[in-house]
Design a protein around this motif. Structure first.
Motif, PDB file in Angstrom:
ATOM      1  N   GLY A  96       1.342  -2.709  13.424  1.00 55.68           N
ATOM      2  CA  GLY A  96       0.498  -1.554  13.691  1.00 55.68           C
ATOM      3  C   GLY A  96      -0.142  -1.715  15.123  1.00 55.68           C
ATOM      4  O   GLY A  96      -0.198  -0.689  15.760  1.00 55.68           O
ATOM      5  N   PHE A  97      -0.343  -3.026  15.549  1.00 59.62           N
ATOM      6  CA  PHE A  97      -1.187  -3.192  16.911  1.00 59.62           C
ATOM      7  C   PHE A  97      -0.113  -2.924  18.050  1.00 59.62           C
ATOM      8  O   PHE A  97      -0.245  -2.272  18.906  1.00 59.62           O
ATOM      9  N   LEU A  98       1.325  -3.492  17.814  1.00 58.02           N
ATOM     10  CA  LEU A  98       2.213  -3.224  18.622  1.00 58.02           C
ATOM     11  C   LEU A  98       2.390  -1.797  19.099  1.00 58.02           C
ATOM     12  O   LEU A  98       2.754  -1.607  19.901  1.00 58.02           O
ATOM     13  N   TYR A  99       2.596  -0.981  17.929  1.00 56.11           N
ATOM     14  CA  TYR A  99       2.903   0.381  17.992  1.00 56.11           C
ATOM     15  C   TYR A  99       1.678   1.310  18.618  1.00 56.11           C
ATOM     16  O   TYR A  99       2.219   2.148  19.132  1.00 56.11           O
ATOM     17  N   TYR A 100       0.634   0.939  18.170  1.00 55.89           N
ATOM     18  CA  TYR A 100      -0.693   1.669  18.406  1.00 55.89           C
ATOM     19  C   TYR A 100      -1.413   1.077  19.430  1.00 55.89           C
ATOM     20  O   TYR A 100      -2.786   1.920  19.606  1.00 55.89           O
ATOM     21  N   ALA A 101      -1.408  -0.061  20.073  1.00 56.59           N
ATOM     22  CA  ALA A 101      -2.067  -0.596  20.711  1.00 56.59           C
ATOM     23  C   ALA A 101      -2.401   0.274  22.090  1.00 56.59           C
ATOM     24  O   ALA A 101      -3.584   0.532  22.525  1.00 56.59           O
ATOM     25  N   PRO A 102      -1.175   1.008  22.658  1.00 58.69           N
ATOM     26  CA  PRO A 102      -1.416   1.703  23.830  1.00 58.69           C
ATOM     27  C   PRO A 102      -2.291   3.145  23.469  1.00 58.69           C
ATOM     28  O   PRO A 102      -3.011   3.456  24.174  1.00 58.69           O
ATOM     29  N   GLN A 103      -1.914   3.467  22.016  1.00 58.91           N
ATOM     30  CA  GLN A 103      -2.980   4.740  21.865  1.00 58.91           C
ATOM     31  C   GLN A 103      -4.579   4.272  21.764  1.00 58.91           C
ATOM     32  O   GLN A 103      -5.304   4.890  22.153  1.00 58.91           O
ATOM     33  N   ILE A 104      -4.901   3.180  21.084  1.00 59.78           N
ATOM     34  CA  ILE A 104      -5.859   2.658  21.239  1.00 59.78           C
ATOM     35  C   ILE A 104      -6.655   2.403  22.506  1.00 59.78           C
ATOM     36  O   ILE A 104      -7.794   2.926  22.843  1.00 59.78           O
ATOM     37  N   LEU A 105      -6.002   1.971  23.531  1.00 54.93           N
ATOM     38  CA  LEU A 105      -6.420   1.627  24.800  1.00 54.93           C
ATOM     39  C   LEU A 105      -6.527   2.769  25.480  1.00 54.93           C
ATOM     40  O   LEU A 105      -7.566   3.231  26.325  1.00 54.93           O
TER      41      LEU A 105
ATOM     42  N   LEU B 281      -8.042   5.267  11.876  1.00 56.62           N
ATOM     43  CA  LEU B 281      -7.985   4.007  12.567  1.00 56.62           C
ATOM     44  C   LEU B 281      -8.843   2.731  11.917  1.00 56.62           C
ATOM     45  O   LEU B 281      -8.501   1.920  11.786  1.00 56.62           O
ATOM     46  N   THR B 282     -10.041   3.344  11.784  1.00 49.34           N
ATOM     47  CA  THR B 282     -10.991   2.359  11.179  1.00 49.34           C
ATOM     48  C   THR B 282     -10.643   1.964   9.700  1.00 49.34           C
ATOM     49  O   THR B 282     -10.725   0.494   9.569  1.00 49.34           O
ATOM     50  N   GLY B 283     -10.361   2.902   9.010  1.00 47.73           N
ATOM     51  CA  GLY B 283      -9.874   2.340   7.697  1.00 47.73           C
ATOM     52  C   GLY B 283      -8.528   1.494   7.595  1.00 47.73           C
ATOM     53  O   GLY B 283      -8.547   0.645   6.736  1.00 47.73           O
ATOM     54  N   VAL B 284      -7.673   1.900   8.468  1.00 48.16           N
ATOM     55  CA  VAL B 284      -6.348   1.022   8.420  1.00 48.16           C
ATOM     56  C   VAL B 284      -6.765  -0.469   8.951  1.00 48.16           C
ATOM     57  O   VAL B 284      -6.247  -1.354   8.383  1.00 48.16           O
ATOM     58  N   PHE B 285      -7.764  -0.471  10.122  1.00 49.61           N
ATOM     59  CA  PHE B 285      -7.870  -1.808  10.567  1.00 49.61           C
ATOM     60  C   PHE B 285      -8.766  -2.746   9.391  1.00 49.61           C
ATOM     61  O   PHE B 285      -8.664  -3.771   9.412  1.00 49.61           O
ATOM     62  N   GLY B 286      -9.497  -1.767   8.616  1.00 47.58           N
ATOM     63  CA  GLY B 286     -10.269  -2.443   7.387  1.00 47.58           C
ATOM     64  C   GLY B 286      -9.172  -3.031   6.510  1.00 47.58           C
ATOM     65  O   GLY B 286      -9.292  -4.262   5.936  1.00 47.58           O
ATOM     66  N   LEU B 287      -8.009  -2.256   6.176  1.00 51.42           N
ATOM     67  CA  LEU B 287      -6.806  -2.901   5.419  1.00 51.42           C
ATOM     68  C   LEU B 287      -6.305  -4.055   5.985  1.00 51.42           C
ATOM     69  O   LEU B 287      -5.930  -5.058   5.259  1.00 51.42           O
ATOM     70  N   PHE B 288      -6.459  -4.246   7.316  1.00 54.12           N
ATOM     71  CA  PHE B 288      -5.687  -5.201   8.051  1.00 54.12           C
ATOM     72  C   PHE B 288      -6.622  -6.485   7.814  1.00 54.12           C
ATOM     73  O   PHE B 288      -6.061  -7.570   7.784  1.00 54.12           O
TER      74      PHE B 288
ATOM     75  N   LEU C 118       6.921   2.683   8.284  1.00 53.35           N
ATOM     76  CA  LEU C 118       7.085   3.958   7.523  1.00 53.35           C
ATOM     77  C   LEU C 118       5.638   4.665   7.150  1.00 53.35           C
ATOM     78  O   LEU C 118       5.303   6.001   7.193  1.00 53.35           O
ATOM     79  N   THR C 119       4.961   3.695   6.655  1.00 55.74           N
ATOM     80  CA  THR C 119       3.559   3.960   6.044  1.00 55.74           C
ATOM     81  C   THR C 119       2.364   4.152   6.924  1.00 55.74           C
ATOM     82  O   THR C 119       1.399   4.720   6.542  1.00 55.74           O
ATOM     83  N   PHE C 120       2.586   3.431   8.118  1.00 52.86           N
ATOM     84  CA  PHE C 120       1.031   3.421   8.951  1.00 52.86           C
ATOM     85  C   PHE C 120       0.843   5.117   9.308  1.00 52.86           C
ATOM     86  O   PHE C 120      -0.364   4.949   9.200  1.00 52.86           O
ATOM     87  N   PRO C 121       1.853   5.806   9.670  1.00 56.97           N
ATOM     88  CA  PRO C 121       1.197   6.917  10.154  1.00 56.97           C
ATOM     89  C   PRO C 121       0.641   7.821   8.924  1.00 56.97           C
ATOM     90  O   PRO C 121      -0.399   8.375   9.251  1.00 56.97           O
ATOM     91  N   TYR C 122       0.745   7.709   7.865  1.00 57.39           N
ATOM     92  CA  TYR C 122       0.175   8.150   6.650  1.00 57.39           C
ATOM     93  C   TYR C 122      -1.032   7.600   6.289  1.00 57.39           C
ATOM     94  O   TYR C 122      -1.759   8.394   6.030  1.00 57.39           O
ATOM     95  N   LEU C 123      -1.077   6.320   6.609  1.00 55.19           N
ATOM     96  CA  LEU C 123      -2.471   5.784   6.293  1.00 55.19           C
ATOM     97  C   LEU C 123      -3.191   6.033   7.366  1.00 55.19           C
ATOM     98  O   LEU C 123      -4.367   5.942   7.192  1.00 55.19           O
ATOM     99  N   LEU C 124      -2.674   6.234   8.559  1.00 59.51           N
ATOM    100  CA  LEU C 124      -3.598   6.565   9.753  1.00 59.51           C
ATOM    101  C   LEU C 124      -4.237   7.945   9.464  1.00 59.51           C
ATOM    102  O   LEU C 124      -5.427   8.060   9.746  1.00 59.51           O
ATOM    103  N   GLN C 125      -3.757   9.068   8.986  1.00 60.14           N
ATOM    104  CA  GLN C 125      -3.859  10.208   8.729  1.00 60.14           C
ATOM    105  C   GLN C 125      -4.866  10.128   7.456  1.00 60.14           C
ATOM    106  O   GLN C 125      -5.847  10.863   7.341  1.00 60.14           O
ATOM    107  N   LEU C 126      -4.710   9.530   6.498  1.00 58.24           N
ATOM    108  CA  LEU C 126      -5.485   9.220   5.158  1.00 58.24           C
ATOM    109  C   LEU C 126      -6.816   8.443   5.600  1.00 58.24           C
ATOM    110  O   LEU C 126      -7.784   9.163   4.961  1.00 58.24           O
TER     111      LEU C 126
END
Length: 722
Positions: free
Chosen positions: A514-523, A668-675, A657-665
């Motif tokens: 999740g970090f590798l794929y979305y770190a650019p977006q986070i930054l 970003l804060t909730g997904v990091f909480g899961l991590f 595959l599930t990261f985009p759906y988790l991100l939508q549901l």
């Protein structure tokens, strides 16, 4: 050891190319989309094609490597990297781009799966962790170099994505040449196929010595782990006197023979209830039980841990207790002149690499090592390889402070080869008595004086030796049958699979992809891109520069891991780095609830992302692959590596595959909480289930997994004989 270091570095070129590829495809997609006007489906297919291919290849790679060898698979990987680069240089359309990505997936899967396995099988126990950590350093180094390249090319008016992706064939050619003309075959694989003379030749080259008899015997013994027949025994070892050398060994003590066929040491069994391992395990189990109220901690963790607790403060604590315990087995006697002069040459074999340069230099060629004698309970032999048979070794050092010696099985005459028992002996150098007035207490009622007074407590794994058995004498026929899948059901292998598969699952649960794929977006959201754009860089160039900084920061962290891997150990590094990951994730979660300036927000986000990725690489990023390459028996190591690698690829696919759906549901804060939850579970799993394997020969690790997996085993019930 320089030769084996160069071999390991050469093998990690495959990992460098993998890191190079992952960076160039991420950068090149910016320009591929513009040229071919791709929709989201085709874009995702191009990126994931190598991943999908790698998943399929991984299923078969380990099994095939068990059949044809490790080196041919590395050569195949290098050829695939060359082909993928050349095809990408030409690629006139999307179909050819997809073909290049398929070829690239084969190369990546073989490199990722087999390089750690290969390095583990060629490296000595003392530096195996350091050499295997080079795979992560090479991967991150490849990412850094690739981003430097694409950043430089992005400054041009019309960057060529074909050149970005195709230039990989140049280092791939170097990888191919090294794999074909320099890398040797794994000596463990050679022994498993009955090619003992070739294995001996490879070991001599890798160790830089002519005497590799002890390690070659170790590789042969690794073909047949002891399993439930293995027992843990403990001895007090001391220099032998002339009186002891001339007496018959019996229930009072056993004799240890040197290569000159003279008695070098004698060993007396220790009462099991007072032994080092049993006492350590019972104390650990008691303290843990106080905290948890149950036996959740795997006994094998305590079993391994007890072997790494022999460096204790001078003159205090457990050291004093062990010395007192050793002296209680010896009684006070009158000092006599020693026929051996000084005793340094007598106890040096048990100290192995734990001493200074002199001991390390002796480790693979010393004539002072413990040996065996043909007409006694322990034997010595002057020849090593006879046809397909391995004789008992002259040099018994097997690395990591371990010795391989032999004794006759109880009730079996020493003249029968089938009566040999192998003894993996490990001295507790902290438990040393320097009392010069000690003696054996004989059950016959009189004291037998010990000259020199150097007394050591030693742990031993004792089981039936493979030397001289039917399987050892018919290795080619046994090897021709190929890997035995039913071996996966053996208790020790199942225990190891739980550890290996669990680590691969939890590695992904920690959230790295999740970090590798979305770190650019986070930054970007934090304003890093806009800040760099003020320097006159395009958005693409700014993104590449951020990745250069991130990957560069990984390198010193991985270099630190290389330094610590065989000192602090794999387990300790994971237990200390996972909490840092949790802190970084919590910072990214909590900062969303505070108002702060854009500069502070960008700085906190950037530091958290960089620290997370760097610390992950030095711990959970590399250690699961190291441990998976260490804990499986030689006969099924390739199959088991395939299973653990398949788990890694499968979990990566699920996260992707599930990261985009988790991100939508959840956002970003909730997904990091899961991590965060994933990291906490990972720490608990490592603490309860993952043993420390630093500095231990692979065959000894396998033996411990086998004995620790006995039905109903717990620290209080493991069979410890005195």
């Amino acid at each position: 050891m320089m030769e084996v270091v160069i071999v390991a570095v050469s093998a990690t070129l495959g990992n460098l190319l993998m890191g190079w590829d992952s960076s160039t495809i991420a950068a090149g997609m910016t320009y591929i989309k513009k040229e071919f006007v791709l929709d989201a489906t085709l874009e995702g297919l191009i990126v994931s094609m190598s991943f999908l291919t790698g998943t399929i290849v991984t299923i078969f790679s380990g099994t095939v490597s068990d059949l044809v060898g490790r080196r041919p698979m590395l050569i195949t990987s290098s050829i695939m990297f060359i082909f993928s680069g050349l095809v990408m240089l030409w690629a006139p359309n999307v179909v050819i781009v997809l073909l290049a990505r398929i070829i690239d997936g084969v190369a990546i899967a073989l490199a990722v799966t087999l390089t750690p396995l290969y390095i583990s099988e060629v490296a000595p126990a003392d530096i195996r962790g350091q050499l295997n950590t080079l795979t992560q350093f090479a991967c991150s180094g490849g990412m850094f170099l690739a981003y430097v390249l694409v950043f430089s090319m992005s400054l041009a008016d019309s960057p060529s994505w074909r050149l970005m992706l195709g230039v990989i064939f140049i280092p791939a050619v170097a990888y191919f040449l090294l794999a074909v003309f320099y890398l040797p075959e794994s000596p463990r694989w050679l022994v498993s196929k009955g090619q003992l003379q070739e294995a001996e030749r490879v070991l001599k080259r890798l160790r830089g010595t002519e005497d590799v008899s002890g390690e070659l015997a170790l590789l042969a013994e690794g073909l047949s782990p002891g399993g439930e027949a293995t027992s843990i025994e403990e001895y007090v070892v001391a220099p032998a006197t002339e009186l002891l050398a001339n007496q018959e060994a019996g229930k009072d003590y056993i004799k240890l023979y040197g290569p000159n066929e003279e008695v070098t040491m004698v060993a007396q069994p220790v009462n099991g209830q007072d032994s080092l391992i049993s006492r350590s395990m019972l104390s650990q189990q008691g303290s843990f039980g106080t905290l948890t109220g149950g036996g959740l901690k795997d006994p094998i963790v305590s079993l391994f841990g007890s072997l790494h607790e022999n460096t204790l403060p001078e003159g205090g604590g457990s050291r004093s207790m062990l010395v007192h315990n050793a002296n209680s087995i010896f009684s006070i006697g009158e000092p006599e002149s020693s026929p051996f002069g000084t005793s340094d040459n007598l106890h040096a074999p048990l100290m192995s690499f734990q001493g200074g340069a002199g001991e390390r230099d002796r480790a693979y060629g010393s004539k002072d090592m413990l040996g065996m004698r043909s007409n006694s309970s322990l034997r010595s032999n002057t020849s090593l390889v006879h046809g397909n048979a391995v004789e008992t070794p002259r040099n018994t050092n097997i690395g990591g402070g371990w010795q391989l010696v032999y004794k006759a099985a109880d009730g079996i005459g020493s003249g029968k080869r089938e009566g040999l028992q192998r003894v993996y002996l490990h001295a507790d150098t902290a438990a040393v008595s320097h009392d010069h007035n000690v003696s054996f207490v004989s059950t016959s009622g009189y004291d037998i004086p010990i000259e020199g007074g150097e007394v050591y407590q030693a742990s031993a794994l004792v089981s039936q030796s493979v030397l001289g058995t039917h399987d050892m004498l018919h290795l080619p026929e046994v090897a021709a049958k190929g890997p035995k899948w039913r071996a996966l059901l053996e208790p020790g292998v199942k225990r190891a699979l739980i550890v290996g598969i669990g680590l691969q699952i939890l590695q992904q649960a920690a959230g790295i992809n999740g970090f590798l794929y979305y770190a650019p977006q986070i930054l970007e959201q934090a304003g890093i891109g806009a800040l760099l754009s003020n320097l006159g860089l395009s958005s693409a160039s700014a993104s590449f520069l951020v990745n250069i900084i991130t990957t560069f920061c990984m390198l010193p962290c991985i270099a630190l891991a290389i330094r610590l891997m065989d000192i602090s150990g794999r387990r300790s590094i994971m237990l200390y780095t996972v909490p840092i990951l949790i802190v970084c994730l919590l910072i990214l979660v909590v900062k969303q609830f505070f108002q702060m300036s854009s500069v502070i927000d960008a700085a906190i986000t950037a530091v958290s992302v960089v620290v997370y990725e760097s610390v992950f690489c030095m711990g959970f990023g590399v250690i699961p692959n190291i441990i998976c390459a260490e804990i499986f028996p030689t006969s099924v190591r390739g199959i088991c590596i395939s299973l653990t690698s398949l788990t890694y690829w499968g979990c990566t696919l699920i996260v992707t595959l599930t990261f985009p759906y988790l991100l939508q549901l959840l956002g970003l804060t909730g997904v990091f909480g899961l991590f965060v939850v994933g990291c906490i579970i990972s720490w608990i799993f490592v603490y309860l289930k993952v043993p420390e394997t630093k500095g231990m020969p692979l065959e000894v690790i396998i033996e411990f997994f086998a004995i620790g997996a006995k039905p109903g085993t717990d620290p209080a019930s493991i069979e410890i004989k005195g």
